[in-house]
Write a protein that holds these residues in place. Structure first.
Motif, PDB file in Angstrom:
ATOM      1  N   PHE A  79       0.717  -0.997  -0.096  1.00  0.00           N
ATOM      2  CA  PHE A  79      -0.126   0.024   0.031  1.00  0.00           C
ATOM      3  C   PHE A  79       0.943   1.220   0.189  1.00  0.00           C
ATOM      4  CE2 PHE A  79      -3.383  -2.610   1.804  1.00  0.00           C
ATOM      5  CZ  PHE A  79      -4.367  -2.648   0.629  1.00  0.00           C
ATOM      6  N   LEU A  80       2.202   1.132   0.534  1.00  0.00           N
ATOM      7  CA  LEU A  80       2.941   2.303   0.294  1.00  0.00           C
ATOM      8  C   LEU A  80       3.577   2.442  -0.899  1.00  0.00           C
ATOM      9  CD1 LEU A  80       5.091   1.623   3.605  1.00  0.00           C
ATOM     10  CD2 LEU A  80       3.278   3.303   3.166  1.00  0.00           C
ATOM     11  N   ILE A  81       3.432   1.921  -2.038  1.00  0.00           N
ATOM     12  CA  ILE A  81       3.850   2.112  -3.548  1.00  0.00           C
ATOM     13  C   ILE A  81       3.034   3.108  -3.869  1.00  0.00           C
ATOM     14  CG2 ILE A  81       4.277   1.161  -5.608  1.00  0.00           C
ATOM     15  CD1 ILE A  81       4.683  -1.585  -4.210  1.00  0.00           C
ATOM     16  N   ARG A  82       3.752   4.043  -4.483  1.00  0.00           N
ATOM     17  CA  ARG A  82       2.910   5.145  -5.186  1.00  0.00           C
ATOM     18  C   ARG A  82       2.441   4.840  -6.542  1.00  0.00           C
ATOM     19  NH1 ARG A  82       7.577   8.761  -3.800  1.00  0.00           N
ATOM     20  NH2 ARG A  82       7.161   9.611  -2.026  1.00  0.00           N
ATOM     21  N   PRO A  83       1.162   5.421  -6.896  1.00  0.00           N
ATOM     22  CA  PRO A  83       0.826   4.988  -8.269  1.00  0.00           C
ATOM     23  C   PRO A  83       1.666   5.762  -9.120  1.00  0.00           C
ATOM     24  CG  PRO A  83      -0.906   5.859  -6.711  1.00  0.00           C
ATOM     25  CD  PRO A  83       0.072   5.709  -5.976  1.00  0.00           C
ATOM     26  N   TYR A  84       1.798   5.178 -10.359  1.00  0.00           N
ATOM     27  CA  TYR A  84       2.947   5.445 -11.331  1.00  0.00           C
ATOM     28  C   TYR A  84       2.485   7.189 -11.726  1.00  0.00           C
ATOM     29  CZ  TYR A  84       5.517   5.635 -15.714  1.00  0.00           C
ATOM     30  OH  TYR A  84       6.201   5.887 -16.881  1.00  0.00           O
ATOM     31  N   LYS A  85       1.652   7.743 -12.135  1.00  0.00           N
ATOM     32  CA  LYS A  85       1.298   8.991 -12.073  1.00  0.00           C
ATOM     33  C   LYS A  85       1.685   9.968 -11.241  1.00  0.00           C
ATOM     34  CE  LYS A  85      -2.384   8.337 -15.686  1.00  0.00           C
ATOM     35  NZ  LYS A  85      -3.614   8.896 -16.124  1.00  0.00           N
ATOM     36  N   ILE A  86       1.486   9.642 -10.049  1.00  0.00           N
ATOM     37  CA  ILE A  86       1.988  10.586  -8.820  1.00  0.00           C
ATOM     38  C   ILE A  86       3.504  10.444  -8.791  1.00  0.00           C
ATOM     39  CG2 ILE A  86       1.849  10.578  -6.315  1.00  0.00           C
ATOM     40  CD1 ILE A  86      -0.980   9.622  -6.535  1.00  0.00           C
ATOM     41  N   GLN A  87       4.203   9.081  -9.006  1.00  0.00           N
ATOM     42  CA  GLN A  87       5.397   9.085  -8.913  1.00  0.00           C
ATOM     43  C   GLN A  87       6.286  10.114  -9.975  1.00  0.00           C
ATOM     44  OE1 GLN A  87       7.645   7.860  -6.661  1.00  0.00           O
ATOM     45  NE2 GLN A  87       9.551   7.772  -7.943  1.00  0.00           N
ATOM     46  N   GLN A  88       5.625   9.905 -11.087  1.00  0.00           N
ATOM     47  CA  GLN A  88       6.229  10.656 -12.131  1.00  0.00           C
ATOM     48  C   GLN A  88       6.146  12.432 -11.906  1.00  0.00           C
ATOM     49  OE1 GLN A  88       8.027   9.541 -14.793  1.00  0.00           O
ATOM     50  NE2 GLN A  88       7.924   7.569 -13.598  1.00  0.00           N
ATOM     51  N   LYS A  89       5.081  12.604 -11.416  1.00  0.00           N
ATOM     52  CA  LYS A  89       4.913  14.120 -11.011  1.00  0.00           C
ATOM     53  C   LYS A  89       5.872  14.747 -10.103  1.00  0.00           C
ATOM     54  CE  LYS A  89      -0.141  14.467 -12.133  1.00  0.00           C
ATOM     55  NZ  LYS A  89      -1.439  14.599 -11.561  1.00  0.00           N
ATOM     56  N   ILE A  90       6.254  13.378  -8.981  1.00  0.00           N
ATOM     57  CA  ILE A  90       6.925  13.925  -7.895  1.00  0.00           C
ATOM     58  C   ILE A  90       8.496  14.163  -8.732  1.00  0.00           C
ATOM     59  CG2 ILE A  90       8.274  12.990  -5.911  1.00  0.00           C
ATOM     60  CD1 ILE A  90       5.808  11.998  -4.966  1.00  0.00           C
ATOM     61  N   VAL A  91       8.770  13.112  -9.612  1.00  0.00           N
ATOM     62  CA  VAL A  91      10.177  13.109 -10.317  1.00  0.00           C
ATOM     63  C   VAL A  91      10.194  14.405 -11.017  1.00  0.00           C
ATOM     64  CG1 VAL A  91      11.478  11.945 -11.931  1.00  0.00           C
ATOM     65  CG2 VAL A  91      10.278  10.669 -10.252  1.00  0.00           C
ATOM     66  N   GLN A  92       9.178  14.874 -11.661  1.00  0.00           N
ATOM     67  CA  GLN A  92       9.080  15.796 -12.523  1.00  0.00           C
ATOM     68  C   GLN A  92       9.289  17.396 -11.627  1.00  0.00           C
ATOM     69  OE1 GLN A  92       5.478  17.924 -14.248  1.00  0.00           O
ATOM     70  NE2 GLN A  92       6.009  17.024 -15.964  1.00  0.00           N
ATOM     71  N   ALA A  93       8.804  17.240 -10.441  1.00  0.00           N
ATOM     72  CA  ALA A  93       8.902  18.344  -9.569  1.00  0.00           C
ATOM     73  C   ALA A  93      10.203  18.456  -9.111  1.00  0.00           C
ATOM     74  CB  ALA A  93       7.947  18.271  -8.420  1.00  0.00           C
ATOM     75  N   LYS A  94      10.921  17.568  -8.948  1.00  0.00           N
ATOM     76  CA  LYS A  94      12.161  17.667  -8.365  1.00  0.00           C
ATOM     77  C   LYS A  94      13.190  18.041  -9.504  1.00  0.00           C
ATOM     78  CE  LYS A  94      12.011  13.828  -4.735  1.00  0.00           C
ATOM     79  NZ  LYS A  94      12.343  12.321  -4.528  1.00  0.00           N
ATOM     80  N   ARG A  95      12.844  17.618 -10.720  1.00  0.00           N
ATOM     81  CA  ARG A  95      13.737  18.072 -11.858  1.00  0.00           C
ATOM     82  C   ARG A  95      13.671  19.609 -11.838  1.00  0.00           C
ATOM     83  NH1 ARG A  95      12.357  13.485 -16.016  1.00  0.00           N
ATOM     84  NH2 ARG A  95      13.530  11.867 -15.122  1.00  0.00           N
ATOM     85  N   ILE A  96      12.248  20.039 -11.786  1.00  0.00           N
ATOM     86  CA  ILE A  96      12.207  21.514 -11.908  1.00  0.00           C
ATOM     87  C   ILE A  96      12.830  22.256 -11.060  1.00  0.00           C
ATOM     88  CG2 ILE A  96      10.380  23.306 -12.073  1.00  0.00           C
ATOM     89  CD1 ILE A  96       8.541  21.380 -13.263  1.00  0.00           C
ATOM     90  N   ARG A  97      12.726  21.978  -9.769  1.00  0.00           N
ATOM     91  CA  ARG A  97      13.640  22.552  -8.474  1.00  0.00           C
ATOM     92  C   ARG A  97      14.831  22.568  -8.657  1.00  0.00           C
ATOM     93  NH1 ARG A  97       9.350  19.763  -5.333  1.00  0.00           N
ATOM     94  NH2 ARG A  97      10.963  18.296  -4.514  1.00  0.00           N
ATOM     95  N   ALA A  98      15.467  21.533  -8.959  1.00  0.00           N
ATOM     96  CA  ALA A  98      16.887  21.277  -9.339  1.00  0.00           C
ATOM     97  C   ALA A  98      17.403  22.354 -10.363  1.00  0.00           C
ATOM     98  CB  ALA A  98      17.190  20.153  -9.668  1.00  0.00           C
ATOM     99  N   ALA A  99      16.150  22.443 -11.376  1.00  0.00           N
ATOM    100  CA  ALA A  99      16.600  23.433 -12.658  1.00  0.00           C
ATOM    101  C   ALA A  99      16.810  24.752 -12.109  1.00  0.00           C
ATOM    102  CB  ALA A  99      15.819  23.285 -13.644  1.00  0.00           C
ATOM    103  N   LYS A 100      15.943  25.140 -11.277  1.00  0.00           N
ATOM    104  CA  LYS A 100      15.753  26.521 -10.829  1.00  0.00           C
ATOM    105  C   LYS A 100      16.839  26.872  -9.843  1.00  0.00           C
ATOM    106  CE  LYS A 100      10.649  27.096 -11.070  1.00  0.00           C
ATOM    107  NZ  LYS A 100       9.326  27.084 -10.319  1.00  0.00           N
ATOM    108  N   ALA A 101      17.419  25.815  -9.248  1.00  0.00           N
ATOM    109  CA  ALA A 101      18.274  26.288  -8.229  1.00  0.00           C
ATOM    110  C   ALA A 101      19.579  26.193  -8.752  1.00  0.00           C
ATOM    111  CB  ALA A 101      18.222  25.170  -7.019  1.00  0.00           C
ATOM    112  N   SER A 102      19.943  25.817 -10.230  1.00  0.00           N
ATOM    113  CA  SER A 102      21.220  25.719 -10.703  1.00  0.00           C
ATOM    114  C   SER A 102      21.648  26.904 -11.434  1.00  0.00           C
ATOM    115  CB  SER A 102      21.176  24.423 -11.658  1.00  0.00           C
ATOM    116  OG  SER A 102      22.397  24.298 -12.563  1.00  0.00           O
ATOM    117  N   MET A 103      22.824  27.271 -11.217  1.00  0.00           N
ATOM    118  CA  MET A 103      23.321  28.532 -11.743  1.00  0.00           C
ATOM    119  C   MET A 103      23.515  28.363 -13.609  1.00  0.00           C
ATOM    120  SD  MET A 103      23.600  30.907  -9.301  1.00  0.00           S
ATOM    121  CE  MET A 103      24.594  31.953 -10.493  1.00  0.00           C
ATOM    122  N   ALA A 104      23.346  27.231 -13.750  1.00  0.00           N
ATOM    123  CA  ALA A 104      23.508  26.833 -15.130  1.00  0.00           C
ATOM    124  C   ALA A 104      22.149  27.185 -15.834  1.00  0.00           C
ATOM    125  CB  ALA A 104      24.133  25.304 -15.397  1.00  0.00           C
TER     126      ALA A 104
END
Length: 326
Positions: A79-104
């Protein structure tokens, strides 16, 4: 009845794990799979000692009830396994935050970062019988015909051998627990090395099968506690290589969307053979009065399983297939 119910439950859980693994892990499936399969031996390390206590104080029936209650805790983890779509949204959000925080990405930060379209998992093929028209898949079937002689039969016959040479139940439990822990660590190590792409997965599988088969053949020569510990260590390389590499090889060769079918038919083959091999191996002991032929058969079986995978380049050339072995 017990075997049938346990078989259905375990196969359902394991096949579901394979499907989840193929969907959730794209680039690091090797290390993800090694972590997945390393848990089983760790449980095997604790259970021999636990079973001795449970049988002694509670008897057979209550022991089964207690083990069933422990097994039921898997539902909590499921029951602790996230549904696929929710997991992908979390991964996407982390990528966006990392992009915003990067000087590059300073220039991109001045513009609105548009979310990427979520990748859709490929539709899993159910009962893809076309696999049996693929000559390469038959090499895996023949591999399992050999491997099923040894797995999981070795773990069953080692305690019987230990009892025949007057090892105590505690010593037998130590052997099984040590094998489980070493097996688990090897699975993690193999997954890590495969993820680094230092060598081909098929080469790793073949090497582990040959070494593990040799270890099985040497077990009846051990003659004592420490001898069995050494030979069971060699055997564990074959066991760990099988579990750490088979799934990722199947995904590479037959696709993520075919993982349930490609693994399921191989597991079905092993299940059928597990009805056939144990009585034959036990009969060998009864007829010969020793364990030589039984362990020799198991060791040769594992080695033959590795050779079946070693012949895959020949199968590809003979069938004129456009397949690259990874």
């Amino acid at each position: 009845t017990l075997g049938a119910m346990m078989g259905v439950g375990m196969c359902s859980i394991e096949t579901s794990q394979i499907v989840v693994l193929s969907e959730y892990f794209q680039n690091k499936k090797e290390i993800a799979n090694s972590i997945r399969v390393s848990g089983n031996p760790l449980g095997g390390a604790a259970l021999p000692f636990l079973l001795i206590l449970l049988f002694e104080y509670y008897g057979l029936k209550l022991t089964y009830i207690i083990l069933s209650a422990l097994f039921l805790q898997l539902s909590v983890l499921i029951f602790l396994i996230r549904p696929y779509k929710i997991q992908q949204k979390i991964v996407q959000a982390k990528r966006i935050r990392a992009a915003k925080a990067s000087m590059a990405f300073e220039e991109e930060m001045q513009q609105e970062i548009q979310p990427e379209e979520l990748p859709k998992p490929e539709k899993v093929k159910k009962f893809d019988l076309k696999l049996f028209l693929n000559p390469l898949y038959w090499s895996h079937i023949f591999m399992m015909v050999g491997y099923a002689v040894a797995l999981p039969q070795v773990q069953y016959f080692v305690p019987i051998l230990g009892k025949s040479i007057n090892l105590s139940p505690t010593q037998n439990s130590i052997i099984l627990a040590y094998q489980a822990i070493f097996d688990s660590l090897c699975r993690l190590a193999i997954g890590y090395l495969l993820n680094k792409k230092l060598f081909k997965k098929t080469h790793c599988f073949i090497a582990c099968a040959l070494v593990g088969g040799l270890g099985i053949c040497l077990i009846p020569l051990a003659g004592g506690f420490w001898g069995i510990m050494v030979t069971i260590t060699i055997f564990s390389l074959g066991s760990s290589g099988f579990f750490a590499t088979l799934i990722v090889i199947l995904i590479d060769q037959f696709g993520r969307n075919n993982s349930a079918s490609s693994f399921g038919f191989i597991r079905m083959t092993q299940g059928i053979l597990n009805f056939v091999y144990p009585p034959i191996l036990g009969l060998m002991i009864d007829v010969t009065g020793n364990f030589w032929l039984t362990f020799l058969s198991m060791g040769v079986g594992m080695a033959v399983g590795g050779l079946a995978i070693a012949l895959q380049p020949c199968v590809i050339r003979a069938a004129k297939m456009d397949v690259k072995l990874l």
